[in-house]
Enzyme design. Sequence first.
Site, PDB file in Angstrom:
ATOM      1  N   GLY A   1      -3.129  -3.405  11.847  1.00  0.00           N
ATOM      2  CA  GLY A   1      -3.778  -4.159  11.081  1.00  0.00           C
ATOM      3  C   GLY A   1      -5.227  -3.852  10.380  1.00  0.00           C
ATOM      4  O   GLY A   1      -5.831  -2.905   9.866  1.00  0.00           O
ATOM      5  N   PRO A   2      -5.952  -4.746  11.544  1.00  0.00           N
ATOM      6  CA  PRO A   2      -7.402  -4.753  11.235  1.00  0.00           C
ATOM      7  C   PRO A   2      -7.994  -3.098  12.095  1.00  0.00           C
ATOM      8  O   PRO A   2      -7.816  -2.287  12.959  1.00  0.00           O
ATOM      9  CB  PRO A   2      -8.181  -4.863  12.231  1.00  0.00           C
ATOM     10  CG  PRO A   2      -6.660  -6.817  12.782  1.00  0.00           C
ATOM     11  CD  PRO A   2      -5.419  -5.532  12.655  1.00  0.00           C
TER      12      PRO A   2
ATOM     13  N   HIS B   1      -3.752   3.128  -3.820  1.00  0.00           N
ATOM     14  CA  HIS B   1      -3.936   3.188  -1.863  1.00  0.00           C
ATOM     15  C   HIS B   1      -2.992   1.801  -2.120  1.00  0.00           C
ATOM     16  O   HIS B   1      -2.663   1.356  -1.182  1.00  0.00           O
ATOM     17  CB  HIS B   1      -5.127   3.226  -2.139  1.00  0.00           C
ATOM     18  CG  HIS B   1      -6.266   2.130  -0.437  1.00  0.00           C
ATOM     19  ND1 HIS B   1      -6.116   3.402   1.067  1.00  0.00           N
ATOM     20  CD2 HIS B   1      -6.482   1.292  -0.072  1.00  0.00           C
ATOM     21  CE1 HIS B   1      -6.465   2.121   1.675  1.00  0.00           C
ATOM     22  NE2 HIS B   1      -6.342   0.913   1.761  1.00  0.00           N
TER      23      HIS B   1
ATOM     24  N   HIS C   1     -29.288 -13.198  24.954  1.00  0.00           N
ATOM     25  CA  HIS C   1     -28.289 -13.101  26.366  1.00  0.00           C
ATOM     26  C   HIS C   1     -28.358 -14.972  25.879  1.00  0.00           C
ATOM     27  O   HIS C   1     -27.272 -14.473  27.123  1.00  0.00           O
ATOM     28  CB  HIS C   1     -29.474 -12.495  27.095  1.00  0.00           C
ATOM     29  CG  HIS C   1     -29.167 -11.385  26.726  1.00  0.00           C
ATOM     30  ND1 HIS C   1     -29.757 -10.832  26.073  1.00  0.00           N
ATOM     31  CD2 HIS C   1     -28.334 -10.203  27.089  1.00  0.00           C
ATOM     32  CE1 HIS C   1     -29.169  -9.113  25.438  1.00  0.00           C
ATOM     33  NE2 HIS C   1     -28.479  -8.557  27.185  1.00  0.00           N
TER      34      HIS C   1
ATOM     35  N   PHE D   1     -21.564 -11.794  24.989  1.00  0.00           N
ATOM     36  CA  PHE D   1     -20.787 -10.568  24.067  1.00  0.00           C
ATOM     37  C   PHE D   1     -19.442 -10.431  24.023  1.00  0.00           C
ATOM     38  O   PHE D   1     -18.485  -9.859  23.412  1.00  0.00           O
ATOM     39  CB  PHE D   1     -20.799  -9.970  25.377  1.00  0.00           C
ATOM     40  CG  PHE D   1     -22.561  -9.282  25.111  1.00  0.00           C
ATOM     41  CD1 PHE D   1     -23.030  -8.946  23.801  1.00  0.00           C
ATOM     42  CD2 PHE D   1     -23.461  -9.160  26.094  1.00  0.00           C
ATOM     43  CE1 PHE D   1     -24.782  -9.260  23.723  1.00  0.00           C
ATOM     44  CE2 PHE D   1     -24.952  -8.894  26.476  1.00  0.00           C
ATOM     45  CZ  PHE D   1     -25.750  -8.889  25.642  1.00  0.00           C
TER      46      PHE D   1
ATOM     47  N   GLU E   1     -17.601  -3.180  24.651  1.00  0.00           N
ATOM     48  CA  GLU E   1     -16.031  -4.696  25.231  1.00  0.00           C
ATOM     49  C   GLU E   1     -14.885  -4.583  24.277  1.00  0.00           C
ATOM     50  O   GLU E   1     -14.263  -5.379  23.801  1.00  0.00           O
ATOM     51  CB  GLU E   1     -17.214  -5.579  24.379  1.00  0.00           C
ATOM     52  CG  GLU E   1     -18.567  -5.866  25.402  1.00  0.00           C
ATOM     53  CD  GLU E   1     -19.246  -5.366  25.367  1.00  0.00           C
ATOM     54  OE1 GLU E   1     -20.554  -5.122  25.707  1.00  0.00           O
ATOM     55  OE2 GLU E   1     -19.646  -4.339  24.605  1.00  0.00           O
TER      56      GLU E   1
ATOM     57  N   HIS F   1       1.101  -1.139  -0.291  1.00  0.00           N
ATOM     58  CA  HIS F   1      -0.337   0.130   0.387  1.00  0.00           C
ATOM     59  C   HIS F   1       1.272   1.436  -0.026  1.00  0.00           C
ATOM     60  O   HIS F   1       1.304   1.457   1.479  1.00  0.00           O
ATOM     61  CB  HIS F   1      -1.435   0.610   1.032  1.00  0.00           C
ATOM     62  CG  HIS F   1      -1.849  -1.188   1.586  1.00  0.00           C
ATOM     63  ND1 HIS F   1      -1.582  -2.360   1.364  1.00  0.00           N
ATOM     64  CD2 HIS F   1      -3.351  -0.983   0.914  1.00  0.00           C
ATOM     65  CE1 HIS F   1      -2.494  -3.428   1.572  1.00  0.00           C
ATOM     66  NE2 HIS F   1      -3.616  -2.845   1.199  1.00  0.00           N
TER      67      HIS F   1
END
Length: 659
Positions: free
Chosen positions: A117-118, A262, A472, A436, A410, A29
Amino acid sequence: MSINNIDQLSIAAIRSLAIDGINKAKSGHPGMALGSAPILYTLWTRHLIADPKDPTWFNRDRFVLSAGHASMLLYTMLHVSGYDLSLDDIKSFRQLHSKTPGHPEYGFTVGVDATAGPLGQGIAQAVGMAMAEQAVAAQYEEGHILANHYTYCLCGDGCLEEGLGQEAISLAGHQKLNKLVLFYDSNRVTLDGPLSDSFSEDVKKRFEASNWNVLTVSDGNDVEAIDKAIIEAKKSKDKPTIIIVSTIIGYGSSKQGTHKVHGSPLGLEDGEQAKKSYGYDYPEFTVPQEAYDNFKNTFALRGEKAHKKYDEEVEKYSKKHKKDIIRFESLKGLSVDDYLPLEMPNFDENDTNSTRKASGKALNDYILNVPNLMGGSADVAGSVMTALNGGTNFTSEHREGHNINWGIREFAMGCAMNGMLLHGGVRVYGGCFLVFADYLKPAIRIAAISKLPAIYLFSHDTIAVGEDGPTHQPIEQLAMLRSIPHVHVIRPCDIRETYAAWKEALKSKDTPTALILSRQNAPMVKGSSDKGLAKGAYVVAKENNKAQFELIATGTEVLLATQIKERLLKEEGIDVRVISMPSQEMFLEQDKEYQDSVLSLDYDKRISIEMLSTFGWAKFAKYNIGVDTFGESAPDKEVIKDYGFDLDALYQKVLAIIK
């Protein structure tokens, strides 16, 4: 264009080396690497304090590249500034086993402070680093001598579009992390096209509303303006700072300013065009000595002097605060072995605490020994039992606090925990309901890749959640956690196993641990063992004579399995062995001899029992009793009975399999 000063020459060298590395890899990139080069150049040569001769020096400034796809820019900076990253490493960008992978990886490339990265995770990791810096300083008398540095982060448009970005931004503003500086490469382009196709926020107002200082630089090539903004940012007393820098993506390319630059190499022709626009007339992979000398005489020299001064101050500190320096030196890494009790406490054999309550008791016991343990939950401390009794909250007024109110964030909680562990000097935990865990799964994955001993407390572990219903009640979440490589997932059956699970989590130095905790009572199981838990699985109830089947269970189902064993022998004369398997991963780490001693019968003589998805149990048992549909909203005992996990129904299921 001609190069008329050392700043321009050095920036041109950085950009050109990035072009060459990406071209050679035929992958990468270049866009942000070229646009952001002046930002990092200014930071490195005029502000960042670190020592390339000692990349893990504790009091260095931290730098996180949240937009990890611009990794070639970071590798180039590390190379030219004297880290152990050679031109050959740059030439092997994105190749198998090279030191320069596609996105930065902590512990793999020298000088990389965080795996990124993420998009968005780097911002949240930087927030955690800034929290840890403040926490460490507050945990010692005159602790500002031991920990006193800045945390810098570079992000792009994508990081701010991710919801995680705002979670982290909100948390940082609330915590008043004034030593956190975020650079926003505002090039107004994403992979698919102009930013305007997907984003039209007023970023300045957004950050101001989140309690941040906002500074702007209108020309991303203006080193003096960038320098001035950093100087201003470092003056902040009660707010983190974002510096919005207007840049041109792929600067110098014929495709600059567009999404076409990009994520694709410029190629030789366009690469030469870009270098020509910089006035840079050197062969491929060439950095002039003047540029190397520039970094040596600024960044490296500044870091060397700062490191030497720090060592001298710590030497003086050690004579004045002998106990504190011993504790600091033993805890500035991630090991807390010296602070863990050797033996388990004596437990009441009539204890019926849920394992979430048992976990709360264990946490409050361990904190008495482990002085740098801190954490909290995503606004469910009273349910997951993450609060320290009588503990102080970690706030801008009380950095010595150990209770962290993460808020309903979270994902940010998980990523900031990673940042705190990357910083060092603290051990950290975070909790929420098991269902969760999905919200912070990507953070757990990065913790595993980064080999960070994060501790996750996931309570309300089955359909026994009851009235809250299928939204839940976890079903597949435990299987999901077990599917992540290099994570220890532990589901204890009673208070003894829970204490042991906490101890194993704290002993870990490079593996994340997820503790899976019950809402319903979990009476003490006769035969439960802390030493058995440490091996992942063990025989909790031996056969009376010769086992015909083996029942493998976890959590609250272990007690059910032992009750079924007694009933089978009494009513049918069938002899079975019961195995508690709190952690599949830890069991599989044992040698084959031990595994065979626990699972002693043939595969088709084994039955697993767990009140969650059966996915994954086939590796241990032919017959798997679980829950493979979503739950129901009703009182917990009614839901359990409806799904066949009351004692009578479960007994009949096991008997039918055996017969």
